[in-house]
Design a protein around this motif. Structure first.
Motif, PDB file in Angstrom:
ATOM      1  N   GLU A  83      63.812  46.668 -32.625  1.00  0.00           N
ATOM      2  CA  GLU A  83      64.866  46.770 -33.629  1.00  0.00           C
ATOM      3  C   GLU A  83      65.802  47.929 -33.318  1.00  0.00           C
ATOM      4  OE1 GLU A  83      65.463  47.082 -38.500  1.00  0.00           O
ATOM      5  OE2 GLU A  83      63.442  46.931 -37.634  1.00  0.00           O
ATOM      6  N   ILE A  84      65.253  49.040 -32.852  1.00  0.00           N
ATOM      7  CA  ILE A  84      66.095  50.188 -32.484  1.00  0.00           C
ATOM      8  C   ILE A  84      67.051  49.799 -31.363  1.00  0.00           C
ATOM      9  CG2 ILE A  84      66.035  52.435 -31.322  1.00  0.00           C
ATOM     10  CD1 ILE A  84      63.590  53.126 -32.988  1.00  0.00           C
ATOM     11  N   ASN A  85      66.542  49.097 -30.363  1.00  0.00           N
ATOM     12  CA  ASN A  85      67.410  48.656 -29.268  1.00  0.00           C
ATOM     13  C   ASN A  85      68.530  47.767 -29.793  1.00  0.00           C
ATOM     14  OD1 ASN A  85      65.935  50.029 -27.323  1.00  0.00           O
ATOM     15  ND2 ASN A  85      64.606  48.279 -26.889  1.00  0.00           N
ATOM     16  N   ASN A  86      68.196  46.886 -30.723  1.00  0.00           N
ATOM     17  CA  ASN A  86      69.199  46.005 -31.305  1.00  0.00           C
ATOM     18  C   ASN A  86      70.234  46.791 -32.104  1.00  0.00           C
ATOM     19  OD1 ASN A  86      70.277  43.377 -32.022  1.00  0.00           O
ATOM     20  ND2 ASN A  86      69.439  43.739 -34.058  1.00  0.00           N
ATOM     21  N   LEU A  87      69.757  47.751 -32.892  1.00  0.00           N
ATOM     22  CA  LEU A  87      70.670  48.564 -33.700  1.00  0.00           C
ATOM     23  C   LEU A  87      71.582  49.414 -32.816  1.00  0.00           C
ATOM     24  CD1 LEU A  87      68.222  49.714 -36.534  1.00  0.00           C
ATOM     25  CD2 LEU A  87      70.117  48.079 -36.743  1.00  0.00           C
ATOM     26  N   ARG A  88      71.040  49.951 -31.746  1.00  0.00           N
ATOM     27  CA  ARG A  88      71.865  50.762 -30.845  1.00  0.00           C
ATOM     28  C   ARG A  88      72.915  49.903 -30.143  1.00  0.00           C
ATOM     29  NH1 ARG A  88      66.934  54.635 -28.812  1.00  0.00           N
ATOM     30  NH2 ARG A  88      67.201  56.227 -30.440  1.00  0.00           N
ATOM     31  N   THR A  89      72.542  48.665 -29.881  1.00  0.00           N
ATOM     32  CA  THR A  89      73.530  47.744 -29.320  1.00  0.00           C
ATOM     33  C   THR A  89      74.659  47.497 -30.323  1.00  0.00           C
ATOM     34  OG1 THR A  89      71.836  46.673 -27.969  1.00  0.00           O
ATOM     35  CG2 THR A  89      73.869  45.442 -28.346  1.00  0.00           C
ATOM     36  N   LEU A  90      74.294  47.319 -31.594  1.00  0.00           N
ATOM     37  CA  LEU A  90      75.304  47.123 -32.634  1.00  0.00           C
ATOM     38  C   LEU A  90      76.188  48.359 -32.781  1.00  0.00           C
ATOM     39  CD1 LEU A  90      73.148  45.344 -35.373  1.00  0.00           C
ATOM     40  CD2 LEU A  90      74.908  44.306 -33.933  1.00  0.00           C
ATOM     41  N   ILE A  91      75.592  49.541 -32.751  1.00  0.00           N
ATOM     42  CA  ILE A  91      76.363  50.782 -32.863  1.00  0.00           C
ATOM     43  C   ILE A  91      77.351  50.902 -31.710  1.00  0.00           C
ATOM     44  CG2 ILE A  91      76.186  53.300 -32.715  1.00  0.00           C
ATOM     45  CD1 ILE A  91      73.573  53.076 -34.302  1.00  0.00           C
ATOM     46  N   THR A  92      76.860  50.587 -30.493  1.00  0.00           N
ATOM     47  CA  THR A  92      77.743  50.645 -29.325  1.00  0.00           C
ATOM     48  C   THR A  92      78.921  49.693 -29.482  1.00  0.00           C
ATOM     49  OG1 THR A  92      75.876  51.229 -27.898  1.00  0.00           O
ATOM     50  CG2 THR A  92      77.844  50.367 -26.825  1.00  0.00           C
ATOM     51  N   GLY A  93      78.639  48.507 -30.032  1.00  0.00           N
ATOM     52  CA  GLY A  93      79.719  47.538 -30.244  1.00  0.00           C
ATOM     53  C   GLY A  93      80.693  47.949 -31.338  1.00  0.00           C
ATOM     54  N   LEU A  94      80.228  48.744 -32.316  1.00  0.00           N
ATOM     55  CA  LEU A  94      81.091  49.148 -33.437  1.00  0.00           C
ATOM     56  C   LEU A  94      81.888  50.420 -33.159  1.00  0.00           C
ATOM     57  CD1 LEU A  94      78.713  48.491 -36.467  1.00  0.00           C
ATOM     58  CD2 LEU A  94      80.810  47.245 -35.926  1.00  0.00           C
ATOM     59  N   GLN A  95      81.444  51.233 -32.235  1.00  0.00           N
ATOM     60  CA  GLN A  95      82.099  52.524 -32.001  1.00  0.00           C
ATOM     61  C   GLN A  95      83.596  52.405 -31.674  1.00  0.00           C
ATOM     62  OE1 GLN A  95      79.398  54.209 -29.114  1.00  0.00           O
ATOM     63  NE2 GLN A  95      78.313  55.413 -30.672  1.00  0.00           N
ATOM     64  N   SER A  98      84.555  37.794 -34.360  1.00  0.00           N
ATOM     65  CA  SER A  98      84.180  37.822 -35.776  1.00  0.00           C
ATOM     66  C   SER A  98      83.090  38.858 -35.992  1.00  0.00           C
ATOM     67  CB  SER A  98      83.683  36.446 -36.219  1.00  0.00           C
ATOM     68  OG  SER A  98      83.198  36.497 -37.539  1.00  0.00           O
ATOM     69  N   MET A  99      83.258  39.677 -36.992  1.00  0.00           N
ATOM     70  CA  MET A  99      82.240  40.663 -37.371  1.00  0.00           C
ATOM     71  C   MET A  99      81.875  40.495 -38.837  1.00  0.00           C
ATOM     72  SD  MET A  99      83.466  44.059 -35.277  1.00  0.00           S
ATOM     73  CE  MET A  99      85.175  44.013 -35.825  1.00  0.00           C
ATOM     74  N   ALA A 100      81.962  39.230 -39.323  1.00  0.00           N
ATOM     75  CA  ALA A 100      81.723  38.959 -40.737  1.00  0.00           C
ATOM     76  C   ALA A 100      80.273  39.197 -41.139  1.00  0.00           C
ATOM     77  CB  ALA A 100      82.117  37.516 -41.051  1.00  0.00           C
ATOM     78  N   ASP A 101      79.350  39.255 -40.143  1.00  0.00           N
ATOM     79  CA  ASP A 101      77.951  39.496 -40.480  1.00  0.00           C
ATOM     80  C   ASP A 101      77.667  40.964 -40.745  1.00  0.00           C
ATOM     81  OD1 ASP A 101      78.577  40.068 -37.845  1.00  0.00           O
ATOM     82  OD2 ASP A 101      76.542  39.689 -37.134  1.00  0.00           O
ATOM     83  N   GLN A 102      78.672  41.839 -40.508  1.00  0.00           N
ATOM     84  CA  GLN A 102      78.533  43.260 -40.800  1.00  0.00           C
ATOM     85  C   GLN A 102      79.019  43.551 -42.221  1.00  0.00           C
ATOM     86  OE1 GLN A 102      77.116  45.022 -38.525  1.00  0.00           O
ATOM     87  NE2 GLN A 102      77.392  43.868 -36.636  1.00  0.00           N
ATOM     88  N   LYS A 103      78.541  44.661 -42.772  1.00  0.00           N
ATOM     89  CA  LYS A 103      78.922  45.054 -44.127  1.00  0.00           C
ATOM     90  C   LYS A 103      79.573  46.432 -44.098  1.00  0.00           C
ATOM     91  CE  LYS A 103      76.981  41.368 -45.846  1.00  0.00           C
ATOM     92  NZ  LYS A 103      77.805  40.256 -46.382  1.00  0.00           N
ATOM     93  N   GLY A 104      80.656  46.573 -44.889  1.00  0.00           N
ATOM     94  CA  GLY A 104      81.348  47.851 -44.973  1.00  0.00           C
ATOM     95  C   GLY A 104      82.239  48.110 -43.784  1.00  0.00           C
ATOM     96  N   TYR A 143      73.183  52.143 -39.820  1.00  0.00           N
ATOM     97  CA  TYR A 143      72.278  51.818 -38.720  1.00  0.00           C
ATOM     98  C   TYR A 143      71.571  53.066 -38.194  1.00  0.00           C
ATOM     99  CZ  TYR A 143      74.630  47.274 -38.629  1.00  0.00           C
ATOM    100  OH  TYR A 143      75.131  46.044 -38.971  1.00  0.00           O
ATOM    101  N   GLU A 144      72.298  54.161 -38.101  1.00  0.00           N
ATOM    102  CA  GLU A 144      71.680  55.402 -37.627  1.00  0.00           C
ATOM    103  C   GLU A 144      70.582  55.865 -38.575  1.00  0.00           C
ATOM    104  OE1 GLU A 144      75.046  57.937 -37.233  1.00  0.00           O
ATOM    105  OE2 GLU A 144      75.417  57.397 -35.125  1.00  0.00           O
ATOM    106  N   LYS A 145      70.817  55.696 -39.874  1.00  0.00           N
ATOM    107  CA  LYS A 145      69.790  56.057 -40.849  1.00  0.00           C
ATOM    108  C   LYS A 145      68.576  55.155 -40.698  1.00  0.00           C
ATOM    109  CE  LYS A 145      69.010  56.799 -45.790  1.00  0.00           C
ATOM    110  NZ  LYS A 145      69.588  56.728 -47.162  1.00  0.00           N
TER     111      LYS A 145
END
Length: 663
Positions: A130-142, A225-231, A240-242
């Motif tokens: 899950e951490i790897n997945n979240l870090r991938t999401l963070i990298t994509g959002l930066q 599309s980033m509709a699956d993200q919130k905020g 995600y970092e939290k």
């Protein structure tokens, strides 16, 4: 010089006694049970419908699943066990009843600890994924952090919000101008950029979306599309970092759980062995032929084990038949040699086990391997180090099986290396001579007990070739023995004896004159007799013209003998290599001169040079000693191709179940 004599065993017994019998048979560990696959043909099955193979697949599958779970628990605990990992696994010796009583006592707690370890390991692995997945999401959002609208907002009643990317080389100004000219109402924002892409967010009236995409086409704009993200992106990144911090805390807690379970690791290992033995018993039972009341199997056992197997069969009142195998049957091979020769079985096994028509070559090759290895490494100090390391491992870790044989063999080879090193005067090469001259300004040397090969290489070469000739002659002698044993004395005389006469005659003819002219004359006569004999008898098994050409072809084989003998020159080459490399290392270490610095440099060179030289040349001695056995020696008499004897026994990894009389 022979493999263990085998007996063929056939057993028929009542199903009511099968389970306890199989349990006892496994404890004996001396019977190999043949697979019954194909014993009853399809045609026989039509008129023997009551014979079947017991289906134990469900039990085997269940036990396999349990073994996988235990393996997972052991893997988890081992990964976080703070204790140092042993170099080799040492099995704990326990009696059968002692082991059973112990497992009955601790099994419930052990299974509970195993479940706890598996659960903790799952949390850790799932958390890391899950951490790897979240870090991938963070990298994509930066790259979108400047975007100040919620990511899930992609449209309202009247407008659409479009996010997308272009190549990094696209000119942002040109893109915005093109969009403004085509869709004046559109709002274009360059949110971010990196080396590969530029990121844009565009707000446009819904009815103008088609015109917008048309304007963006020349710029290779790709909507995402980033509709699956919130905020907003920033809010999502913080969320995600939290979550990563929470997961890392959970992982740390479960890693602590696994570390605290390390004292239970030994019991879980015992549970693993218990399940493996149960699985093996279930598998064997499932492979036996059965009816509703009786079962059948056949197999092999050593002849010397016959009394204890018969005693077990009589106790259960089973029918059995024990026979000496006929000459054409394939019999499994079990080697048995003296305690000194047994370690060298590792060399034989690496090549191939002897076939039924072969003899076990281990006892013959052992002294030659001992000599060859020592001559090739040939440094007394290296021999002491090698034997000391092997002795330590043997006493400290008590290895078993092939590993034990290898360490014991290298222990003996270290002794051989010490002996040859002392004979040749090699002690870390010429280290003590260099050290005395460099640090003390004095002359000092350890004289060889025999001679220095670096000063007299031809002497060592001649000795190596003589040793090789002896090795080959013994191999030929073994083949002659096998001919006579099998009732072919003529072959022994013609194919081996005449070659003895020819080869010995050539040697006497070449060098016998230096002793006395009579030896040269004898050698000449022997050579002629050998040549004529080989020409006459070489084609005796062929017909027609083959009787003549066969003799010529057989005589041409002398080139093979000469090349085989020359192969033993590697004893000279590798022996010199060890000494030369050691001397080069010592010379390099002495370049710093005397004093404290010079002593330190020389010592460092000695340590690292010794490690390098010992590792490289010990490997070379091992490989080339094997080659001299496999190619030159075995080529004279050995066929190989035997099948290893695999008795039905406890194949445990962590606990060694011993018989009561062995404890």
């Amino acid at each position: 010089m022979a493999a263990v004599e085998m007996r063929k065993l056939t057993v028929i017994g009542l199903n009511s006694g099968r389970a306890p019998f199989i349990y006892e048979l496994m404890h004996l560990g001396v019977v190999e049970i043949n697979s019954q696959e194909g014993v009853v043909s399809d045609e026989e099955a039509d008129w023997l419908p009551d014979i079947f193979r017991t289906s134990n697949s469900a039990d085997v599958s269940r036990l396999e699943g349990d073994i996988i779970r235990v393996s997972t628990a052991l893997e988890a605990i081992a990964k976080y066990d703070p204790a140092k990992k042993p170099l080799l696994i040492t099995r704990k010796e326990m009696g059968r009843e002692e082991f059973i009583a112990y497992m009955n006592k601790v099994r419930t707690d052990t299974e509970r600890n195993m479940d706890k370890a598996i659960a903790a390991y799952k949390v850790i692995n799932d958390g890391k994924a899950e951490i790897n997945n979240l870090r991938t999401l963070i990298t994509g959002l930066q790259p979108w952090e400047k975007l100040d609208i919620p990511l899930e907002l992609n449209e309202t009643e009247y407008v659409s919000v479009i996010h997308g990317v272009t190549g990094a080389k696209v000119q942002s100004g040109q893109l915005m101008t093109a969009v403004t000219e085509s869709v004046p109402s559109a709002i274009v924002q360059e949110v971010g950029a990196d080396k590969q892409q530029k990121y844009f967010s565009i707000i446009v009236w819904k009815e103008e979306k088609d015109a917008l995409y048309e304007a963006l086409r020349p710029f290779n704009f790709s909507a995402i599309s980033m509709a699956d993200q919130k905020g907003t992106p920033t809010e999502a990144i913080h969320r995600y970092e939290k979550r990563i911090e929470e997961i890392e805390t959970s992982i740390a807690e479960n890693e602590k759980v696994l570390a605290e379970l390390s004292p239970a690791r030994k019991d879980i290992e015992f549970l693993y062995d218990l399940l493996v033995t149960q699985r093996d018993r279930a598998r064997v039972v499932g492979e036996m032929l059965s009816t509703d009341t009786v079962f059948y199997f056949d197999g092999w056992m050593p002849a010397k084990a016959q009394p204890e197997v018969e005693e077990l069969l009589k106790r259960y009142e089973f029918y059995y038949d024990i026979q000496v195998p006929d000459g054409e049957e394939e019999v499994p091979v079990l080697l048995h040699n003296s305690s000194v020769a047994t370690p060298f079985e590792a060399v034989t096994n690496m090549y191939s086990l002897p076939s039924r028509k072969d003899i076990d070559p281990t006892t013959i090759l052992a002294p030659f391997y001992f000599i060859f290895f020592g001559m090739m490494l040939s440094d007394a100090a290296y021999g002491i180090i090698l034997s000391a390391i092997c002795f330590f491992v043997l006493k400290k870790y008590k290895p078993e099986g092939t590993i034990y044989k290898m360490f014991k063999m290298f222990f003996y080879c270290g002794i051989s290396t010490f002996i040859w090193g002392a004979l040749f005067g090699g002690w870390f090469g010429n280290f003590f001579t260099v050290a005395a001259d460099t640090l003390l300004g004095k002359e000092f040397a350890i004289d060889p007990l025999w001679f220095n090969p670096l000063e007299e290489p031809m002497r060592l070469l001649i000795f190596s070739l003589i040793l090789g000739a002896i090795h080959l002659f013994i191999g030929m002698g073994v083949q002659a023995y096998m001919y006579i044993r099998d009732g072919h004395p003529v072959d022994a005389i013609c194919d081996i004896g005449l070659w003895y006469v020819l080869l010995i005659g050539l040697v006497l003819f070449a060098v016998g004159g230096s002793v006395t002219p009579a030896l040269s004359t004898v050698g000449k006569i022997m050579s002629i007799v050998g040549v004529v004999g080989i020409l006459v008898t070489g084609g005796r098994k062929k017909k027609g013209i083959g009787k003549i050409t066969g003799g010529l072809g057989a005589l041409y084989g002398i080139t093979n003998y000469l090349s085989d003998i020359l192969s033993y020159s590697r004893l000279l080459a590798l022996g010199l290599a060890t000494g030369v490399v050691a001397q080069v290392i010592n010379t390099l270490g002495s370049l710093a001169g005397g004093g404290v610095v010079g002593a330190i440099v020389l010592t460092v060179a000695l340590v690292f040079g010794t490690i390098f030289n010992l590792a490289i040349n010990a490997l070379g001695a091992f490989v080339h000693s094997c080659r001299l056995q496999y190619v030159e020696f075995f080529g004279k008499f050995y066929t190989g191709g035997g099948r290893e004897f695999r008795p039905f026994a406890r194949k445990t990894k962590y606990v060694k179940i011993v018989k009561d009389q062995d404890k």
